[in-house]
Design a protein around this motif. Structure first.
Motif, PDB file in Angstrom:
ATOM      1  N   LYS A   1      20.351  63.980  -3.570  1.00  0.00           N
ATOM      2  CA  LYS A   1      21.530  63.931  -4.445  1.00  0.00           C
ATOM      3  C   LYS A   1      22.314  65.245  -4.480  1.00  0.00           C
ATOM      4  O   LYS A   1      23.529  65.241  -4.703  1.00  0.00           O
ATOM      5  N   ASP A   2      21.656  66.378  -4.246  1.00  0.00           N
ATOM      6  CA  ASP A   2      22.363  67.665  -4.296  1.00  0.00           C
ATOM      7  C   ASP A   2      23.038  68.015  -2.977  1.00  0.00           C
ATOM      8  O   ASP A   2      24.013  68.771  -2.961  1.00  0.00           O
TER       9      ASP A   2
ATOM     10  N   GLU B   1      25.789  62.691   0.751  1.00  0.00           N
ATOM     11  CA  GLU B   1      26.545  61.576   0.195  1.00  0.00           C
ATOM     12  C   GLU B   1      26.809  60.543   1.281  1.00  0.00           C
ATOM     13  O   GLU B   1      26.642  60.818   2.475  1.00  0.00           O
TER      14      GLU B   1
ATOM     15  N   GLN C   1      19.054  54.369   2.104  1.00  0.00           N
ATOM     16  CA  GLN C   1      20.038  55.453   2.008  1.00  0.00           C
ATOM     17  C   GLN C   1      20.473  55.654   0.545  1.00  0.00           C
ATOM     18  O   GLN C   1      20.639  56.787   0.084  1.00  0.00           O
ATOM     19  N   GLN C   2      20.613  54.557  -0.189  1.00  0.00           N
ATOM     20  CA  GLN C   2      20.951  54.649  -1.609  1.00  0.00           C
ATOM     21  C   GLN C   2      19.861  55.393  -2.368  1.00  0.00           C
ATOM     22  O   GLN C   2      20.130  56.249  -3.212  1.00  0.00           O
ATOM     23  N   GLY C   3      18.607  55.063  -2.058  1.00  0.00           N
ATOM     24  CA  GLY C   3      17.492  55.743  -2.704  1.00  0.00           C
ATOM     25  C   GLY C   3      17.493  57.235  -2.440  1.00  0.00           C
ATOM     26  O   GLY C   3      17.200  58.046  -3.331  1.00  0.00           O
TER      27      GLY C   3
ATOM     28  N   TYR D   1      15.662  47.640  -8.507  1.00  0.00           N
ATOM     29  CA  TYR D   1      15.919  48.590  -7.423  1.00  0.00           C
ATOM     30  C   TYR D   1      17.406  48.744  -7.071  1.00  0.00           C
ATOM     31  O   TYR D   1      17.808  49.811  -6.601  1.00  0.00           O
TER      32      TYR D   1
ATOM     33  N   LYS E   1      21.826  47.701  -7.618  1.00  0.00           N
ATOM     34  CA  LYS E   1      22.901  47.348  -8.543  1.00  0.00           C
ATOM     35  C   LYS E   1      23.649  46.091  -8.097  1.00  0.00           C
ATOM     36  O   LYS E   1      24.511  45.591  -8.817  1.00  0.00           O
TER      37      LYS E   1
ATOM     38  N   VAL F   1      20.195  59.165  -1.559  1.00  0.00           N
ATOM     39  CA  VAL F   1      21.363  59.787  -2.195  1.00  0.00           C
ATOM     40  C   VAL F   1      21.162  59.918  -3.711  1.00  0.00           C
ATOM     41  O   VAL F   1      21.602  60.897  -4.324  1.00  0.00           O
ATOM     42  N   ASP F   2      20.477  58.947  -4.305  1.00  0.00           N
ATOM     43  CA  ASP F   2      20.217  58.996  -5.751  1.00  0.00           C
ATOM     44  C   ASP F   2      19.035  59.885  -6.102  1.00  0.00           C
ATOM     45  O   ASP F   2      18.878  60.268  -7.267  1.00  0.00           O
ATOM     46  N   GLY F   3      18.196  60.196  -5.099  1.00  0.00           N
ATOM     47  CA  GLY F   3      16.978  60.951  -5.364  1.00  0.00           C
ATOM     48  C   GLY F   3      16.961  62.320  -4.723  1.00  0.00           C
ATOM     49  O   GLY F   3      17.727  63.216  -5.100  1.00  0.00           O
TER      50      GLY F   3
END
Length: 250
Positions: free
Chosen positions: A191-192, A195, A182-184, A242, A244, A186-188
């Motif tokens: 992202k537009d 969230e 899900q992080q991937g 990958y 944080k 939202v960051d990729g």
């Protein structure tokens, strides 16, 4: 002449033995290739991702050659049992149900489930009501959603990517999935549009490597290799590529 022949034979025998000792064992690894950032197909057609990098590090630690086999998720355990590969490194949750079919190593990371939904949407994880929720079929996310959100319409998809596509196209109110994928998203690609919504809804999901029932020697070798890459810094190197946070967990 006889002495010369015996000497030649001895030299040949030593050479063959040395070559055999130097030859590396091949360990076939099954993974899905449709679960970024854990496993996916890169632009060059090769498999990549956290799972793949961890498997490569384990193979290096064990002094074996990794050979990767891409396998659809819904057939990955049957393919392991059919000896298409030796181990599954594909973000597989350790569950009692799966333990009846395969053996697991110690966990190599810890997962939690999170919701992703459109930024301008009204989806509320605390009270989803009759919302349409997408999940990848055959996963912990599907089981959790079906058991927890009785009024919602829970739609399983063959891959996580297909669920995200329907979310982006307005056919879903939200997608429930593992924090990493899900992080991937939202960051990729998402992202537009999308969230995170709310906090993690389920945590402590331990992820292990599956091997065939009874193959304890391989499982123990993998356990030793997992411990070694945690201690020598290789795990942290892959983790930080990958994520944080340290996904290993307690």
């Amino acid at each position: 002449m006889r002495i010369k022949s015996l000497v030649s034979l001895s030299v040949l025998t030593i050479a063959l033995a040395t070559g055999a000792a130097q030859a590396q064992e091949t360990l076939k690894i099954g993974t899905e290739g449709a679960y970024p950032p854990f496993n996916y197909v890169e632009s060059n057609g090769q498999l990549g991702g956290f799972d793949v990098d961890i498997a490569k590090a384990l193979c290096e630690e064990m002094n074996v050659t990794c050979e990767f086999v891409q396998q659809d998720w819904d057939g990955i355990i049957p393919a392991l049992q059919a000896k298409r590969f030796d181990a599954v490194v594909a973000s597989m949750s350790i569950t009692d149900e799966r333990k009846q079919q395969v053996d697991f190593t110690n966990p190599y990371y810890t997962n939690s489930l999170v919701f992703v939904a459109p930024k301008d949407g009204e989806f509320d994880p605390a009270n989803p009501g009759d919302a349409s929720i997408g999940v990848q079929g055959g996963t912990i996310a599907e089981t959790y959603a079906q058991d927890t959100y009785k009024e919602a319409t829970v739609s399983p998809y063959p891959t996580q990517v297909e669920a995200w596509t329907d979310l982006q196209n307005g056919r879903l109110d939200a997608v429930l999935g593992d924090f990493g994928v899900q992080q991937g998203f939202v960051d990729g690609d998402g992202k537009d549009c999308c969230e995170f919504k709310g906090e993690s809804v389920a945590g402590g999901d331990k992820i292990g490597i599956a091997v065939r029932k009874g193959e304890t020697e391989l499982a123990e070798k993998l356990n030793s290799a997992i411990k070694a890459i945690r201690e020598n810094g290789k795990y942290k190197e892959i983790n930080d590529k990958y994520f944080k946070i340290d996904v290993y967990g307690e």
